[in-house]
Design an enzyme around this catalytic site. Sequence first.
Site, PDB file in Angstrom:
ATOM      1  N   GLY A 135      -2.287  -1.400   6.268  1.00 54.43           N
ATOM      2  CA  GLY A 135      -3.645  -0.907   6.103  1.00 54.43           C
ATOM      3  C   GLY A 135      -3.901  -0.492   4.657  1.00 54.43           C
ATOM      4  N   CYS A 136      -5.166  -0.287   4.349  1.00 60.26           N
ATOM      5  CA  CYS A 136      -5.541   0.036   2.967  1.00 60.26           C
ATOM      6  C   CYS A 136      -5.050   1.419   2.547  1.00 60.26           C
ATOM      7  CB  CYS A 136      -7.051  -0.075   2.798  1.00 60.26           C
ATOM      8  SG  CYS A 136      -8.023   0.780   4.066  1.00 60.26           S
ATOM      9  N   TYR A 137      -5.293   2.434   3.375  1.00 63.40           N
ATOM     10  CA  TYR A 137      -4.791   3.771   3.039  1.00 63.40           C
ATOM     11  C   TYR A 137      -3.268   3.782   2.910  1.00 63.40           C
ATOM     12  CZ  TYR A 137      -9.368   5.942   4.134  1.00 63.40           C
ATOM     13  OH  TYR A 137     -10.690   6.317   4.156  1.00 63.40           O
ATOM     14  N   THR A 139      -1.220   1.496   2.083  1.00 62.79           N
ATOM     15  CA  THR A 139      -0.787   0.817   0.866  1.00 62.79           C
ATOM     16  C   THR A 139      -0.849   1.767  -0.326  1.00 62.79           C
ATOM     17  OG1 THR A 139      -1.487  -1.361   1.671  1.00 62.79           O
ATOM     18  CG2 THR A 139      -1.274  -1.083  -0.721  1.00 62.79           C
ATOM     19  N   SER A 140      -1.972   2.456  -0.460  1.00 60.40           N
ATOM     20  CA  SER A 140      -2.144   3.375  -1.596  1.00 60.40           C
ATOM     21  C   SER A 140      -1.161   4.535  -1.541  1.00 60.40           C
ATOM     22  CB  SER A 140      -3.580   3.919  -1.624  1.00 60.40           C
ATOM     23  OG  SER A 140      -3.825   4.816  -0.548  1.00 60.40           O
TER      24      SER A 140
END
Length: 324
Positions: A135-137, A139-140
């Site tokens: 997911g995007c979160y 990954t960060s």
Amino acid sequence: VGLELIKILSKHPKVKVLYLCAKKSVGKHIHTFDKKIIKKNLPRISKIKNIDWNKIQVLFTALPNGEAQKIAKIIPQHVKLIDLSADFRLKDFRLYKKWYGINHNCKELIDKSIYAITEFSKNYLDTHRIISCPGCYPTSIQIPLIPLVEKEMINVGNIIIDSKSGYSGAGKNVKNKFKNIFNSVTAYSVGSHRHMAEIDQELSKISRKKIKVFFTPHLIPMFRGILSTMYLETHGKYNARKIYKFLKNYHKKNFFVKIAKFNTGISTAGVMNTNYCKISVCKSRKENKIIIISAIDNLIKGASGQAVQNMNAAFKLKETTGLI
């Protein structure tokens, strides 16, 4: 996300797009949905049943949760599936049911999949049939945290994360889900966001301890970008500057990870429309407490760009191909 993926693949020098599939809009040109997509002889949208699998090496799926499981069952062994949904992120099918509210209908292929943040999994992708993009979160969050957890540099029982995302990260019908989204900041899924499951899973796997993070996401009135702020407690001798030097050295061979100058603020502006993750390590007023900030474009490094980066690694192409 699907449109961003097509933009990247249509310009990729080693890729020929043979099929664009959907349940709706069959027969239409993808160019009609986004004028920025260069036509370059892209096929019209068709149904997946029309695919000649003998011509295909890799299939990308950017579909609602549950759909990639159905497709994984029908594709032949030689086709690598790169999935951008949550269908193969969680290794325990019971957790998938708990967090996503639906049964996992392809349990037999979970072990054939790999959870793939490219920076940590690039050497293992060629041996897995299914590549599950995070997911995007997560990954960060994981790009800065996994090295620190692995080296036992932080207290894993006290990881606090505050993330802010553009409203593209909230999916379709965002206007109906959130009131006044274009003029306000909204905390949502407080203490219950689905991405916590994969963050906990991956950090626990690295540390060999059960980890549960504190995570609160927010939507802010911009279209794209994620800024995650992590509040961490360091172990013993590890202060902010030592953490900074460690991360800078750890990621020096990861082209898409950039470490900002020590103790400086960063913004999403520096990573917008790119596959980069920018990280800043900052000191706090307490010697054993540090702040790490991470910025990505949620639609590229947090989704389509990372999917293509994973493809490049899986097929032994230069990791940056088609992404810079």
